[in-house]
Motif scaffolding. Structure first.
Motif, PDB file in Angstrom:
ATOM      1  N   LEU A 141      13.262 -17.744 -47.594  1.00  0.00           N
ATOM      2  CA  LEU A 141      12.578 -18.674 -48.489  1.00  0.00           C
ATOM      3  C   LEU A 141      12.346 -20.027 -47.819  1.00  0.00           C
ATOM      4  CD1 LEU A 141      12.066 -18.361 -51.611  1.00  0.00           C
ATOM      5  CD2 LEU A 141      14.039 -19.838 -51.892  1.00  0.00           C
ATOM      6  N   ARG A 142      11.138 -20.563 -47.998  1.00  0.00           N
ATOM      7  CA  ARG A 142      10.945 -21.995 -47.712  1.00  0.00           C
ATOM      8  C   ARG A 142      11.012 -22.709 -49.049  1.00  0.00           C
ATOM      9  NH1 ARG A 142       5.651 -23.624 -47.207  1.00  0.00           N
ATOM     10  NH2 ARG A 142       5.304 -22.099 -45.558  1.00  0.00           N
ATOM     11  N   TYR A 143      11.799 -23.746 -49.106  1.00  0.00           N
ATOM     12  CA  TYR A 143      12.053 -24.420 -50.378  1.00  0.00           C
ATOM     13  C   TYR A 143      11.744 -25.904 -50.255  1.00  0.00           C
ATOM     14  CZ  TYR A 143      14.587 -26.183 -54.445  1.00  0.00           C
ATOM     15  OH  TYR A 143      14.916 -26.802 -55.620  1.00  0.00           O
ATOM     16  N   ASP A 191      13.697 -37.054 -40.933  1.00  0.00           N
ATOM     17  CA  ASP A 191      12.289 -36.671 -40.687  1.00  0.00           C
ATOM     18  C   ASP A 191      12.223 -35.627 -39.563  1.00  0.00           C
ATOM     19  OD1 ASP A 191      11.610 -38.547 -42.562  1.00  0.00           O
ATOM     20  OD2 ASP A 191      10.927 -40.061 -41.115  1.00  0.00           O
ATOM     21  N   ALA A 192      13.037 -35.841 -38.513  1.00  0.00           N
ATOM     22  CA  ALA A 192      13.027 -34.900 -37.372  1.00  0.00           C
ATOM     23  C   ALA A 192      13.513 -33.517 -37.829  1.00  0.00           C
ATOM     24  CB  ALA A 192      13.910 -35.437 -36.240  1.00  0.00           C
ATOM     25  N   ILE A 193      14.494 -33.490 -38.736  1.00  0.00           N
ATOM     26  CA  ILE A 193      14.956 -32.191 -39.259  1.00  0.00           C
ATOM     27  C   ILE A 193      13.808 -31.507 -40.016  1.00  0.00           C
ATOM     28  CG2 ILE A 193      16.533 -31.049 -40.880  1.00  0.00           C
ATOM     29  CD1 ILE A 193      18.660 -33.161 -40.133  1.00  0.00           C
ATOM     30  N   GLY A 194      13.105 -32.301 -40.826  1.00  0.00           N
ATOM     31  CA  GLY A 194      11.977 -31.741 -41.591  1.00  0.00           C
ATOM     32  C   GLY A 194      10.922 -31.121 -40.675  1.00  0.00           C
ATOM     33  N   GLU A 195      10.627 -31.801 -39.546  1.00  0.00           N
ATOM     34  CA  GLU A 195       9.633 -31.247 -38.601  1.00  0.00           C
ATOM     35  C   GLU A 195      10.167 -29.983 -37.932  1.00  0.00           C
ATOM     36  OE1 GLU A 195       8.704 -34.499 -35.980  1.00  0.00           O
ATOM     37  OE2 GLU A 195       8.073 -35.685 -37.726  1.00  0.00           O
ATOM     38  N   LEU A 196      11.453 -30.009 -37.623  1.00  0.00           N
ATOM     39  CA  LEU A 196      12.075 -28.858 -36.960  1.00  0.00           C
ATOM     40  C   LEU A 196      12.000 -27.604 -37.830  1.00  0.00           C
ATOM     41  CD1 LEU A 196      13.653 -27.972 -34.453  1.00  0.00           C
ATOM     42  CD2 LEU A 196      15.747 -28.682 -35.590  1.00  0.00           C
ATOM     43  N   VAL A 197      12.158 -27.781 -39.129  1.00  0.00           N
ATOM     44  CA  VAL A 197      12.102 -26.639 -40.049  1.00  0.00           C
ATOM     45  C   VAL A 197      10.778 -25.883 -39.874  1.00  0.00           C
ATOM     46  CG1 VAL A 197      11.940 -26.008 -42.504  1.00  0.00           C
ATOM     47  CG2 VAL A 197      13.677 -27.633 -41.749  1.00  0.00           C
ATOM     48  N   LEU A 198       9.695 -26.639 -39.717  1.00  0.00           N
ATOM     49  CA  LEU A 198       8.385 -25.991 -39.573  1.00  0.00           C
ATOM     50  C   LEU A 198       8.301 -25.240 -38.246  1.00  0.00           C
ATOM     51  CD1 LEU A 198       6.171 -28.849 -41.048  1.00  0.00           C
ATOM     52  CD2 LEU A 198       7.139 -26.848 -42.207  1.00  0.00           C
ATOM     53  N   VAL A 200      10.908 -23.880 -36.749  1.00  0.00           N
ATOM     54  CA  VAL A 200      11.737 -22.671 -36.936  1.00  0.00           C
ATOM     55  C   VAL A 200      10.908 -21.609 -37.663  1.00  0.00           C
ATOM     56  CG1 VAL A 200      13.788 -21.713 -38.078  1.00  0.00           C
ATOM     57  CG2 VAL A 200      13.937 -23.932 -36.938  1.00  0.00           C
ATOM     58  N   GLU A 201      10.211 -22.046 -38.702  1.00  0.00           N
ATOM     59  CA  GLU A 201       9.407 -21.072 -39.462  1.00  0.00           C
ATOM     60  C   GLU A 201       8.350 -20.423 -38.561  1.00  0.00           C
ATOM     61  OE1 GLU A 201       7.812 -22.416 -43.257  1.00  0.00           O
ATOM     62  OE2 GLU A 201       6.284 -20.835 -43.161  1.00  0.00           O
ATOM     63  N   ALA A 202       7.727 -21.249 -37.713  1.00  0.00           N
ATOM     64  CA  ALA A 202       6.687 -20.705 -36.833  1.00  0.00           C
ATOM     65  C   ALA A 202       7.287 -19.720 -35.823  1.00  0.00           C
ATOM     66  CB  ALA A 202       5.970 -21.853 -36.113  1.00  0.00           C
ATOM     67  N   ALA A 203       8.560 -19.917 -35.476  1.00  0.00           N
ATOM     68  CA  ALA A 203       9.202 -19.049 -34.473  1.00  0.00           C
ATOM     69  C   ALA A 203       9.718 -17.734 -35.072  1.00  0.00           C
ATOM     70  CB  ALA A 203      10.351 -19.792 -33.807  1.00  0.00           C
ATOM     71  N   LEU A 204       9.811 -17.679 -36.389  1.00  0.00           N
ATOM     72  CA  LEU A 204      10.251 -16.425 -37.022  1.00  0.00           C
ATOM     73  C   LEU A 204       9.210 -15.358 -36.710  1.00  0.00           C
ATOM     74  CD1 LEU A 204      11.218 -17.759 -40.579  1.00  0.00           C
ATOM     75  CD2 LEU A 204      12.829 -17.040 -38.808  1.00  0.00           C
ATOM     76  N   PRO A 205       9.508 -14.141 -36.472  1.00  0.00           N
ATOM     77  CA  PRO A 205      10.821 -13.516 -36.553  1.00  0.00           C
ATOM     78  C   PRO A 205      11.440 -13.238 -35.175  1.00  0.00           C
ATOM     79  CG  PRO A 205       9.156 -11.826 -36.731  1.00  0.00           C
ATOM     80  CD  PRO A 205       8.444 -13.103 -36.340  1.00  0.00           C
ATOM     81  N   ALA A 209      13.664 -17.027 -29.858  1.00  0.00           N
ATOM     82  CA  ALA A 209      12.936 -18.304 -29.930  1.00  0.00           C
ATOM     83  C   ALA A 209      13.538 -19.219 -30.996  1.00  0.00           C
ATOM     84  CB  ALA A 209      11.460 -18.034 -30.237  1.00  0.00           C
ATOM     85  N   VAL A 210      14.054 -18.631 -32.049  1.00  0.00           N
ATOM     86  CA  VAL A 210      14.641 -19.438 -33.126  1.00  0.00           C
ATOM     87  C   VAL A 210      15.954 -20.070 -32.669  1.00  0.00           C
ATOM     88  CG1 VAL A 210      15.670 -19.333 -35.447  1.00  0.00           C
ATOM     89  CG2 VAL A 210      13.544 -18.102 -34.978  1.00  0.00           C
ATOM     90  N   GLY A 211      16.727 -19.314 -31.862  1.00  0.00           N
ATOM     91  CA  GLY A 211      18.068 -19.751 -31.464  1.00  0.00           C
ATOM     92  C   GLY A 211      18.141 -21.188 -30.958  1.00  0.00           C
ATOM     93  N   PRO A 212      17.373 -21.534 -29.901  1.00  0.00           N
ATOM     94  CA  PRO A 212      17.461 -22.903 -29.375  1.00  0.00           C
ATOM     95  C   PRO A 212      17.086 -23.970 -30.408  1.00  0.00           C
ATOM     96  CG  PRO A 212      16.289 -21.465 -27.846  1.00  0.00           C
ATOM     97  CD  PRO A 212      16.506 -20.669 -29.095  1.00  0.00           C
TER      98      PRO A 212
END
Ligand code: PMV
Length: 290
Positions: A141-143, A191-198, A200-205, A209-212
Motif C-alpha cells: 500500500l502507498r498511504y 522531505d528527503a524521506i518523502g522523496e525516497l519513498v517514491l 522505493v516504489e519505482a524500484a519495486l519489485p 534495487a530496493v535494498g540500498p
C-alpha cells in the motif's frame, strides 16, 4: 456457543515512517502474521480470556471497546507487541470485524479502517492511520494521510523479508512526539524521506534495487533521532552478511529491523548465532473480503 472471529494483518513499513505523519507518502506491506480476535457470548461482566494477552493496556482497550457485560474476548496473535509490526492495529481490525460478525453487519474496507482508527487513536495518540490501513486491506500500500486519507493498492511482490528483533519495545507516541519537537529543524530530512519513498516504489519489485534504498532510509531515520545503537548494529549485521539493504521499520527506539537479502534463512541463522531473535516474513497479497 457461537464464536464470532475477525482477523487483521501484521505489517512492515518499507519506507516513509514518521514523514507520513507530516503529509508525505509511506509504503507498507502486509505480512503472513497477524491477529485473530474472537468474541463469545457469556453471562456476567465482559472479560478477556486470561491466557490470550499479557499487555495490560491492550486488555483494557479491548474491554473498553465492548459492552460492559456479556462478552468474552480472546486474541491469538503471532505479532510481537510494540515492535512496529502493527500488533495493536491488527487486533483493532480483528475486533471491529468480530463485532460486525456478531451484529450481522457487513462492513466495507473504509468502515473497518475508520472504526479501527478510532480505537487506535485512544491507544497511540495521533497515529497516521497507516497501520490500520494495512491491517484491514493487506497487500502493498502507498498511504497518504488525510483528510481524506488516500490508499493506493500496489502490486504486491512475493517477497521474503528478514525481521531482526531488537528485543525492545519502542513507544510510538513518545517517538512521534520526539520527532515533532525536533521540527522544523529536521523538515528537510522528512522531505528527503518523502522523496525516497517514491524511489522505493519505482524500484519495486526488484529487491536488489530496493535494498540500498532501505539502507538510505535508515540513515535518514538516524538523522531524525529515532534509531539507536542496537538498531544500527542490526542494520550493520545484515549488511555485513550480504543483505541488499536494511532499515529499522516502524517508529524506532526499539522494535525491529527489516532486511532484504538473496539468502533469508542464512541471515536468520547468523542473527540467531549473534543472540538476535530473527525470522522470515512473507508478504501477503491484499484482501478483497471486508
Ligand atoms: O506503530 P509503528 O511502530 O509501526 O509506527 C508507526 C509509524 C509512524 O509513522 C512512526 C507513526 C504513524 O502513525 O504513522
Amino acid at each position: 456457543m457461537t464464536t464470532f472471529t475477525g482477523r487483521g494483518h501484521g505489517k512492515l513499513i518499507l519506507s516513509g515512517e514518521h514523514a507520513v505523519v507530516y503529509g508525505h507518502p509511506a509504503l507498507a506491506v502486509a505480512v503472513d502474521r497477524g491477529a485473530e480476535v474472537s468474541l463469545r457470548r457469556i453471562d456476567g461482566p465482559t472479560r478477556t480470556c486470561a491466557e490470550t494477552l499479557c499487555d495490560v493496556r491492550l486488555t483494557e482497550a479491548l474491554k473498553a471497546a465492548l459492552e460492559p457485560t456479556g462478552w468474552e474476548v480472546s486474541v491469538k496473535s503471532d505479532l510481537p507487541i510494540g515492535r512496529g509490526m502493527g500488533s495493536s492495529a491488527a487486533i483493532a481490525v480483528g475486533l471491529v470485524r468480530a463485532q460486525a460478525a456478531a451484529a450481522g453487519e457487513t462492513l466495507d474496507l473504509q468502515t473497518v479502517w475508520e472504526r479501527a482508527f478510532a480505537a487506535e487513536r485512544a491507544f497511540h495518540g495521533t497515529p497516521s492511520g497507516l497501520d490500520q490501513a494495512v491491517a484491514c486491506r493487506g497487500g502493498m500500500l502507498r498511504y497518504l494521510k488525510g483528510p481524506p486519507p488516500i490508499f493506493v493498492d500496489l502490486p504486491c511482490p512475493d517477497q521474503a523479508i528478514v525481521v531482526l528483533d531488537s528485543g525492545e519495545a519502542g513507544d510510538t507516541a513518545q517517538l512521534v512526539a520526539g520527532v515533532r519537537a525536533r521540527r522544523p529543524g529536521i523538515d528537510p530530512v522528512l522531505d528527503a524521506i518523502g522523496e525516497l519513498v517514491l524511489r522505493v516504489e519505482a524500484a519495486l519489485p526488484d529487491p536488489a534495487a530496493v535494498g540500498p534504498l532501505l539502507t538510505e532510509n535508515h540513515a535518514l531515520l538516524q538523522q531524525i533521532g529515532v534509531s539507536n545503537p542496537m538498531l544500527d548494529g542490526l542494520v550493520q549485521l545484515a549488511l555485513d552478511h550480504g543483505a541488499w539493504g536494511a532499515k529499522l521499520a516502524g517508529a524506532g527506539g526499539g522494535g525491529v529491523v527489516i532486511a532484504l537479502t538473496a539468502e533469508p534463512e542464512s541471515l536468520v541463522e547468523v542473527a540467531r548465532a549473534h543472540g538476535v531473535d530473527a525470522f522470515v516474513c512473507q508478504t501477503m497479497p491484499g484482501t478483497t473480503v471486508p
